[in-house]
Write a protein that holds these residues in place. Structure first.
Motif, short mmCIF file in Angstrom:
data_model
loop_
_atom_site.label_atom_id
_atom_site.label_comp_id
_atom_site.label_asym_id
_atom_site.label_seq_id
_atom_site.Cartn_x
_atom_site.Cartn_y
_atom_site.Cartn_z
N ASP A 202 72.52 51.26 27.46
CA ASP A 202 72.41 52.36 28.42
C ASP A 202 72.57 53.70 27.70
N PRO A 203 71.50 54.47 27.57
CA PRO A 203 71.61 55.75 26.87
C PRO A 203 72.54 56.74 27.57
N ALA A 204 72.72 56.56 28.89
CA ALA A 204 73.61 57.46 29.63
C ALA A 204 75.07 57.05 29.51
N ALA A 205 75.34 55.90 28.89
CA ALA A 205 76.71 55.40 28.70
C ALA A 205 77.48 55.36 30.03
N THR A 206 76.84 54.80 31.05
CA THR A 206 77.46 54.70 32.37
C THR A 206 78.49 53.58 32.40
N VAL A 207 79.64 53.86 32.96
CA VAL A 207 80.67 52.84 33.11
C VAL A 207 80.28 51.91 34.25
N ARG A 208 80.29 50.60 33.97
CA ARG A 208 79.85 49.62 34.96
C ARG A 208 80.90 48.53 35.13
N PHE A 209 80.75 47.74 36.22
CA PHE A 209 81.65 46.63 36.50
C PHE A 209 80.88 45.32 36.34
N TYR A 210 81.48 44.37 35.65
CA TYR A 210 80.89 43.05 35.45
C TYR A 210 81.85 42.01 36.00
N SER A 211 81.38 41.23 36.98
CA SER A 211 82.22 40.21 37.59
C SER A 211 82.57 39.13 36.56
N LEU A 212 83.85 38.88 36.34
CA LEU A 212 84.27 37.94 35.30
C LEU A 212 83.72 36.52 35.52
N PRO A 213 83.69 36.00 36.77
CA PRO A 213 83.15 34.65 36.93
C PRO A 213 81.67 34.53 36.58
N GLN A 214 80.95 35.64 36.49
CA GLN A 214 79.52 35.60 36.17
C GLN A 214 79.25 35.76 34.69
N ILE A 215 80.32 35.87 33.89
CA ILE A 215 80.18 36.01 32.45
C ILE A 215 80.29 34.64 31.78
N SER A 216 79.36 34.35 30.86
CA SER A 216 79.41 33.10 30.10
C SER A 216 78.95 33.38 28.67
N ARG A 217 79.17 32.41 27.80
CA ARG A 217 78.76 32.51 26.40
C ARG A 217 79.26 33.81 25.77
N LEU A 218 80.50 34.09 26.02
CA LEU A 218 81.10 35.32 25.50
C LEU A 218 81.40 35.18 24.01
N ARG A 219 81.12 36.22 23.26
CA ARG A 219 81.48 36.23 21.84
C ARG A 219 81.80 37.65 21.39
N LEU A 220 82.69 37.73 20.43
CA LEU A 220 82.99 39.01 19.80
C LEU A 220 81.90 39.34 18.79
N THR A 221 81.45 40.57 18.79
CA THR A 221 80.50 40.99 17.76
C THR A 221 81.29 41.55 16.58
N GLY A 222 80.58 41.86 15.52
CA GLY A 222 81.26 42.44 14.36
C GLY A 222 81.39 43.95 14.44
N GLU A 223 81.02 44.52 15.59
CA GLU A 223 81.00 45.98 15.72
C GLU A 223 82.22 46.50 16.49
N SER A 224 82.68 47.64 16.05
CA SER A 224 83.74 48.34 16.76
C SER A 224 83.15 49.55 17.48
N PHE A 225 83.92 50.14 18.35
CA PHE A 225 83.48 51.37 19.01
C PHE A 225 84.67 52.30 19.17
N VAL A 226 84.38 53.56 19.40
CA VAL A 226 85.43 54.56 19.60
C VAL A 226 85.57 54.82 21.10
N ARG A 227 86.72 54.54 21.61
CA ARG A 227 86.97 54.73 23.04
C ARG A 227 87.11 56.22 23.35
N ASP A 228 86.47 56.65 24.41
CA ASP A 228 86.58 58.04 24.84
C ASP A 228 88.03 58.32 25.26
#
Length: 328
Positions: A202-228
């Motif tokens: 998302d180029p606008a970097a909009t904060v969104r909500f993702y329902s946890l029960p709808q998340i699957s195949r979760l994995r950590l990437t090798g990338e970090s980010f800087v929290r606002d």
């Protein structure tokens, strides 16, 4: 496996220290929800690290082990109320299927117990037992989110470490699954539990909500980010009644005189004001978005509540609301 994690072994050591009568293999099985073989491995691992652990004599045939640490310093000011409050919070989280968070709270309680002098703990335990019986948790009936503990633990670690995660996300309406790579910022708990995150695409970097029960195949990437540093989750959700993003509007509800005493016990929104009119009815006003979630909530009040503003919210409710249960 969960028992192999260092924090589980530390937790067992603390439990062995906190239990004045020692722990049996059955106690370990029950506390950590493991098999007898795993319980034996966990016990042996702790005994290798802490050879000063004692086998405690008992009147039954069960062997018990206790870890003594004379250097433990008491934590001043700890009361039975403090420990009972932690257990109430842990039980509430477990009821909402937040198993990892509940385990962490109970782990904290064990650390506190282990740090309290034996004499002080002997004085606290009778009161703690009474509170444990008196302070039950009112479990919410009906469905609750099904969330794998490992998924929540991974996401929580990613939030703390500012690590991007990738997962498959199933749409509620379409059922289609798409891959998302996001910057996780936190969680929002309610009837459903959500991950608060920014989609990398998302180029606008909009904060969104993702329902946890709808998340699957979760994995950590090798990338970090800087929290606002300016992002405040409480401030972000404050204009909303729930999780649906919607422009806030003026809300006015009026509860019947019969329901007003109960309604006054609720804070429907942080911005609310309330007053009792000449007929004893409670009028509640606040400024928020999320009309659909408001309508879902208002259905639980039945005909005990009337929507004065806005008309759009009133139109979401059935013309004939169910009868509100009579007060006992």
């Amino acid at each position: 496996m969960r028992y192999a994690r260092a924090d589980r072994l530390i937790q067992l050591a603390l439990e062995m220290q906190a239990a004045r009568g020692g722990l049996t293999l059955t106690d370990i099985e029950t506390r950590f929800e493991v098999s007898r073989r795993t319980a034996i491995r966990m016990r042996d691992a702790v005994l290798r690290v802490f050879p000063q652990a004692d086998e405690v004599p008992s009147n039954d045939r069960s062997k018990r082990w206790r870890l003594s640490t004379p250097a433990t310093r008491p934590l001043l000011g700890i009361t039975a109320d403090d420990l009972a409050t932690i257990e109430v919070a842990a039980s509430r989280m477990a009821a909402d299927n937040l198993i990892e968070a509940a385990d962490d709270l109970r782990g904290l309680a064990s650390k506190i117990r282990a740090s309290i002098a034996a004499e002080l703990m002997r004085r606290i335990e009778p009161d703690l037992g009474a509170l444990a019986e008196a302070e039950g948790i009112a479990l919410r009936p009906g469905p609750r989110p099904a969330i794998a503990p490992a998924l929540f633990a991974t996401l929580r670690g990613a939030v703390k470490a500012c690590r991007k995660v990738s997962f498959s996300y199933a749409g509620r309406a379409s059922g289609n699954t798409a891959t998302r790579t996001v910057r996780p910022l936190g969680f929002l708990y309610g009837h459903r539990h959500y991950l608060v995150a920014i989609n990398d695409a998302d180029p606008a970097a909009t904060v969104r909500f993702y329902s946890l029960p709808q998340i699957s195949r979760l994995r950590l990437t090798g990338e970090s980010f800087v929290r606002d540093p300016g992002f405040d989750l409480r401030a972000f959700v404050a204009p909303s009644f729930g999780v649906f993003e919607e422009a806030p509007v003026d809300i006015v509800w009026r509860f019947t005189a019969e329901a007003s005493a109960i309604a006054r016990q609720f804070q429907f929104h942080p911005s609310q004001t309330s007053e009792i009119d000449a007929e004893g009815r409670l009028v509640v006003r606040f400024h928020a978005g999320g009309l659909l979630e408001m309508a879902w909530h208002l259905m639980s009040w039945g005909d005990a509540v009337e929507v004065l503003e806005p008309a759009a919210l009133r139109d979401l409710l059935p013309a004939q609301m169910p009868a509100w249960p009579a007060l006992p």
